[in-house]
Design an enzyme around this catalytic site. Sequence first.
Site, PDB file in Angstrom:
ATOM      1  N   ASP A 184       0.910  -1.143   0.000  1.00 45.11           N
ATOM      2  CA  ASP A 184       0.000   0.000   0.000  1.00 45.11           C
ATOM      3  C   ASP A 184       0.945   1.187   0.000  1.00 45.11           C
ATOM      4  O   ASP A 184       1.609   1.464   1.015  1.00 45.11           O
ATOM      5  CB  ASP A 184      -0.877   0.028   1.255  1.00 45.11           C
ATOM      6  CG  ASP A 184      -1.833   1.215   1.226  1.00 45.11           C
ATOM      7  OD1 ASP A 184      -1.389   2.325   0.867  1.00 45.11           O
ATOM      8  OD2 ASP A 184      -3.020   1.042   1.534  1.00 45.11           O
ATOM      9  N   HIS A 185       1.049   1.878  -1.139  1.00 50.08           N
ATOM     10  CA  HIS A 185       2.164   2.838  -1.241  1.00 50.08           C
ATOM     11  C   HIS A 185       2.026   3.986  -0.251  1.00 50.08           C
ATOM     12  O   HIS A 185       3.004   4.682   0.037  1.00 50.08           O
ATOM     13  CB  HIS A 185       2.346   3.322  -2.684  1.00 50.08           C
ATOM     14  CG  HIS A 185       1.397   4.391  -3.115  1.00 50.08           C
ATOM     15  ND1 HIS A 185       0.108   4.113  -3.493  1.00 50.08           N
ATOM     16  CD2 HIS A 185       1.543   5.731  -3.233  1.00 50.08           C
ATOM     17  CE1 HIS A 185      -0.498   5.244  -3.823  1.00 50.08           C
ATOM     18  NE2 HIS A 185       0.357   6.249  -3.676  1.00 50.08           N
ATOM     19  N   HIS A 217      -5.858   3.014   1.374  1.00 47.62           N
ATOM     20  CA  HIS A 217      -5.029   4.137   1.829  1.00 47.62           C
ATOM     21  C   HIS A 217      -5.624   4.852   3.055  1.00 47.62           C
ATOM     22  O   HIS A 217      -4.928   5.081   4.046  1.00 47.62           O
ATOM     23  CB  HIS A 217      -4.836   5.160   0.705  1.00 47.62           C
ATOM     24  CG  HIS A 217      -4.248   4.582  -0.550  1.00 47.62           C
ATOM     25  ND1 HIS A 217      -3.330   3.568  -0.537  1.00 47.62           N
ATOM     26  CD2 HIS A 217      -4.445   4.881  -1.859  1.00 47.62           C
ATOM     27  CE1 HIS A 217      -2.985   3.266  -1.784  1.00 47.62           C
ATOM     28  NE2 HIS A 217      -3.655   4.048  -2.603  1.00 47.62           N
TER      29      HIS A 217
HETATM   30  C1  BG6 Z   1      -3.640   4.943  -6.095  1.00 50.81           C
HETATM   31  C2  BG6 Z   1      -5.031   5.041  -6.638  1.00 50.81           C
HETATM   32  O1  BG6 Z   1      -3.513   3.816  -5.263  1.00 50.81           O
HETATM   33  O2  BG6 Z   1      -3.347   6.117  -5.339  1.00 50.81           O
HETATM   34  C3  BG6 Z   1      -5.180   6.274  -7.506  1.00 50.81           C
HETATM   35  O3  BG6 Z   1      -5.311   3.881  -7.402  1.00 50.81           O
HETATM   36  C4  BG6 Z   1      -4.758   7.505  -6.733  1.00 50.81           C
HETATM   37  O4  BG6 Z   1      -6.506   6.416  -7.966  1.00 50.81           O
HETATM   38  C5  BG6 Z   1      -3.391   7.303  -6.117  1.00 50.81           C
HETATM   39  O5  BG6 Z   1      -4.725   8.605  -7.644  1.00 50.81           O
HETATM   40  C6  BG6 Z   1      -3.045   8.461  -5.185  1.00 50.81           C
HETATM   41  O6  BG6 Z   1      -1.706   8.338  -4.777  1.00 50.81           O
HETATM   42  P1  BG6 Z   1      -0.842   9.613  -4.391  1.00 50.81           P
HETATM   43  O7  BG6 Z   1       0.462   9.028  -3.963  1.00 50.81           O
HETATM   44  O8  BG6 Z   1      -0.754  10.471  -5.608  1.00 50.81           O
HETATM   45  O9  BG6 Z   1      -1.583  10.306  -3.283  1.00 50.81           O
END
Ligand code: BG6
Length: 484
Positions: free
Chosen positions: A177-178, A240
Amino acid sequence: MVSRIIPVDPFDLVVFGGTGDLARRKIIPALFRRYCAGQMRTGSHLIGVARSALETASYRQLVAEAIREFSGGRACEDGTLERFLEFVEYIQLDAQGEQGWPALGELLQGDRTRAFYMSVGPSLFGDIAGRIRVNGLVNDATRIVVEKPFGHDLESARALNATLAEHFGEAQIYRIDHYLGKETVQNLMAVRFGNVLFEPLWNSQYVDHIQITVAETVGIGGRGAYYDSAGAMRDMMQNHLMQLLCLIAMEPPARFEPDAVRDEKLKVIRALDPVEPHHIVRGQFAAEGDTPGYRDEVGAPRSTTESYVALKAHVSNWRWSGTPFYLRTGKRLVARSSVINVVFKDAPHSIFGAEAGQHSNILSIRLQPNEGITMHVTIKEPGPGGMRLIDVPLDMSFAEALGPDGQDPPDAYERLIMDVIRGNQTLFMRGDEVEAAWAWTDPIIAGWQARGEVPKPYDAFGKGPEDADHLMRRDKRDWRGIKP
Ligand code: BG6
């Protein structure tokens, strides 16, 4: 302030889907940046794997282009890119057949760490995991990295977990989960558990409510097919925002170690009450000038998928009973802004009288952009005359406080890939955690479907549907503004 770089031993990173979007935008640039920083050492290998017939030279060219386009222009010494490309290999491989597997095996070296990164659709996880095993590619330091979406619901997540478990132990599986790789998300834990100041107040006795906002200005882009079957609930909330909620709500783990942290997060998810239907607002953005509305963007004129969701959640345990968590996320909102606001209760008695005014203390943790922390405190309005109270921010921007390191924090993927190589699972989701998150999410989605609910339209580049304001106002509260 210069951060300490601890180089990792040479490794092999095999990327299935090595020519795909995620590889080009995130994985390859992240690895390159770690190489520039001196963390990835000479002798490591990045092995791109895909179906296309490509010569290694052409793949290296693709890698070079990805780095130029997406690595954020961090200054590296001359010649670094050329040296990095020497570690890059390519294998044409059939994930569901036999072609390419022996050649992949020949490239992998001895006992050193080998990570297999599945940057492909989940339908291929089982095939790939099985073939890694039967082709004898597993050594003692083998890790499997899987990306979201990890399932579409509880049943599919369980099936994926079971498929992976047929071939690998939980200690070998890294579910990304990044958000957990973001510097400031880890800072949530540092702020909570590294300071004595906050923890005594971190409960329902002192905290009135918590707001978590992840707002984006972007639309759906080229991901219409995936997104329209997912929506904001599955795409963002289930993973997230859920992770952010866990880090805010969890009990202090005994140690900053994988299972200690993940056990505490799991307890939070399991303590979540089912969400009442009238505590959720779904929205879908409308067209604005030249910007197409959601339905046009995904090419589904009757889509009822939400691009926005706001909800009120309750964590039913001793610490949080009675303190609501308001969560919202959406696309095409007024600003890109991810913020957690911990809103404290009013002082129990005002010695200055009602006319002096009263302000809540608020701790705002800005995750992106302009990462930092603001504590809103009440002081006296300057000047002679009566005693009037005003709210002032004690504002700390990490960029200012940390100097160059704070201005260019590593991308989430840099940290996460290095953690895979080092074998540290703390910032990865365990199988039971993912399943518990789906178990909470599924009934919410099933309820919408059963009631045939259609999302409320909202103005593109606005703050989201009006009903989200009512969700708060009914409780005599307000969302904090979405500011860039
Ligand atoms: C991803 C989603 O996991 O996270 C995207 O699939 C979203 O829809 C993105 O735009 C948001 O990531 P960050 O790092 O730009 O906040």
